[in-house]
Design an enzyme around this catalytic site. Sequence first.
Site, PDB file in Angstrom:
ATOM      1  N   ASP A   1     -10.204   8.178  30.564  1.00  0.00           N
ATOM      2  CA  ASP A   1     -10.422   9.613  30.687  1.00  0.00           C
ATOM      3  C   ASP A   1     -10.646   9.979  32.152  1.00  0.00           C
ATOM      4  O   ASP A   1     -10.047   9.377  33.031  1.00  0.00           O
ATOM      5  CB  ASP A   1     -11.616  10.016  29.806  1.00  0.00           C
ATOM      6  CG  ASP A   1     -11.465  11.409  29.229  1.00  0.00           C
ATOM      7  OD1 ASP A   1     -11.564  12.381  29.999  1.00  0.00           O
ATOM      8  OD2 ASP A   1     -11.242  11.534  28.014  1.00  0.00           O
TER       9      ASP A   1
ATOM     10  N   ASN B   1      -3.808  20.161  21.373  1.00  0.00           N
ATOM     11  CA  ASN B   1      -4.477  21.452  21.217  1.00  0.00           C
ATOM     12  C   ASN B   1      -3.548  22.656  21.361  1.00  0.00           C
ATOM     13  O   ASN B   1      -4.011  23.743  21.696  1.00  0.00           O
ATOM     14  CB  ASN B   1      -5.582  21.582  22.277  1.00  0.00           C
ATOM     15  CG  ASN B   1      -6.561  20.442  22.250  1.00  0.00           C
ATOM     16  OD1 ASN B   1      -6.886  19.914  21.197  1.00  0.00           O
ATOM     17  ND2 ASN B   1      -7.033  20.047  23.418  1.00  0.00           N
TER      18      ASN B   1
ATOM     19  N   HIS C   1     -15.047  15.873  31.297  1.00  0.00           N
ATOM     20  CA  HIS C   1     -14.378  15.507  30.050  1.00  0.00           C
ATOM     21  C   HIS C   1     -14.711  14.073  29.626  1.00  0.00           C
ATOM     22  O   HIS C   1     -15.068  13.800  28.481  1.00  0.00           O
ATOM     23  CB  HIS C   1     -12.881  15.685  30.255  1.00  0.00           C
ATOM     24  CG  HIS C   1     -12.061  15.678  29.008  1.00  0.00           C
ATOM     25  ND1 HIS C   1     -11.477  14.534  28.511  1.00  0.00           N
ATOM     26  CD2 HIS C   1     -11.686  16.676  28.176  1.00  0.00           C
ATOM     27  CE1 HIS C   1     -10.778  14.831  27.433  1.00  0.00           C
ATOM     28  NE2 HIS C   1     -10.886  16.128  27.200  1.00  0.00           N
TER      29      HIS C   1
ATOM     30  N   SER D   1      -9.691  16.440  21.705  1.00  0.00           N
ATOM     31  CA  SER D   1     -10.316  15.474  22.606  1.00  0.00           C
ATOM     32  C   SER D   1     -11.727  15.135  22.171  1.00  0.00           C
ATOM     33  O   SER D   1     -12.219  14.045  22.453  1.00  0.00           O
ATOM     34  CB  SER D   1     -10.370  16.022  24.032  1.00  0.00           C
ATOM     35  OG  SER D   1      -9.148  15.865  24.693  1.00  0.00           O
TER      36      SER D   1
END
Length: 444
Positions: free
Chosen positions: A191, A321, A223, A393
């Site tokens: 990530d 998304n 994130h 996520s």
Amino acid sequence: MTNGPMRRPPNGEHPERADVPLMPHATEYTGRYVVLLDQRETERGLDALRSSAGIASVERVRGTEAAGAAELLQRPDVSVLFDELGAAVVEVQPDQRHTLVTTAETEPTIIAAEPERMVYASVITEPQRTLTGFFPTYRSDEDEVDRHTRAELASSLGPAWDEQSATWGQQAIRANLSHLTGRGVKVAVLDTGVDTGHPDLAGCLELTASFVEGENVEDGHGHGTHCIGTVAGPAKPEHAPRYGVAGEAKILAGKVLGARGTGTDGQILAGMAWAVAHGARVISMSLGAQVRPGELFPQTYENVARRALQRGTVIVAAAGNESDRPGFVAPVGRPANCPSVLAVAALDKDLSTAFFSCGAINGQGGEVNLAAPGVGVFSAAPGGKYQSLRGTSMACPHAAGVLALIAQAAPEASGEGLRSRLLSGAYPLPQPAADVGAGLLQAP
């Protein structure tokens, strides 16, 4: 939100920080190619590309040394081969790209050659906050467990989650009732890095590495820290409700996306090679790129995931998304659209499909495998803080954490065995399998 899926507010604002892009990213290419080779004859395949397409000189990188690939991947005079994966990122002159592709089609030791793409973690920010105990009184449901199955109880609680002691996500997947902790199981989170000084996370970090040139592993985006917190935040944080699934898992934090939340296929592959080489049982990838209706899954990611699975490593990824339900459902993004990668969709607090969550529009590999909490997900943030995010996520690391619990309970299980246990333990939901796969994720 009590009735039906959450809708995007008409002014384009989101009530919480969201892992949802306001506009989809256009497909971006780097100009390099990702080449998958027969692992028994990698040199033959590379020789074919050298002689026909004049690819740049090849540097071989072993997985344990893959962090050193960050610099190599930025050099226009070098191609990089990840030995354990049999995958290479090759530099080729623009006028030789067609020759490279035709060579790959005719050379039997080259399994696939695909343009390298950009990969994203898109987030809309809101101010982070330090929590000081503002949650309402917690309602224990321990006395109800005997009268309900775990998932039935999750459904019966509906949107009235009481999050004094545990977040709604932990309750929905029953992690707060599991006796398992993920002790000793290695989970790689690829990530934007991690806040290594976060008091809740410092104890779970076994190894860190950055695959982003010029950036250390510290998380300048937020994130990655949030996802790692969901996987392995402590069972009893000092200043927050429980938000981590497997508090005793060992995290391998691989920074494959930079401070702006972007990276490349090459950086992702470097992180995957590193994770597999260091014994990760689970690789969690809350990242990806959108695909078109009818687009095939990427052969390189699929074969790498299959090879990892054979070595006992399960890969989970965010489904994407780009939807705007109910009017528009976008296909599961890459690399989650690979058959050997588990695609995780997002659920609202009422256990309906989140408006942004992608669905099974495309064929083989484009299915959703299961669903997990992905709206109002509370977890760690850089600077020792906490924040709520939403997106597939956020659903993905819930599944990674549950896989760690399963791996603790069944340490001898194969990669396929872990996948099977995860999917068979899901609780069916009323939504179509195209939206939620096997159903609501459940901890063992």
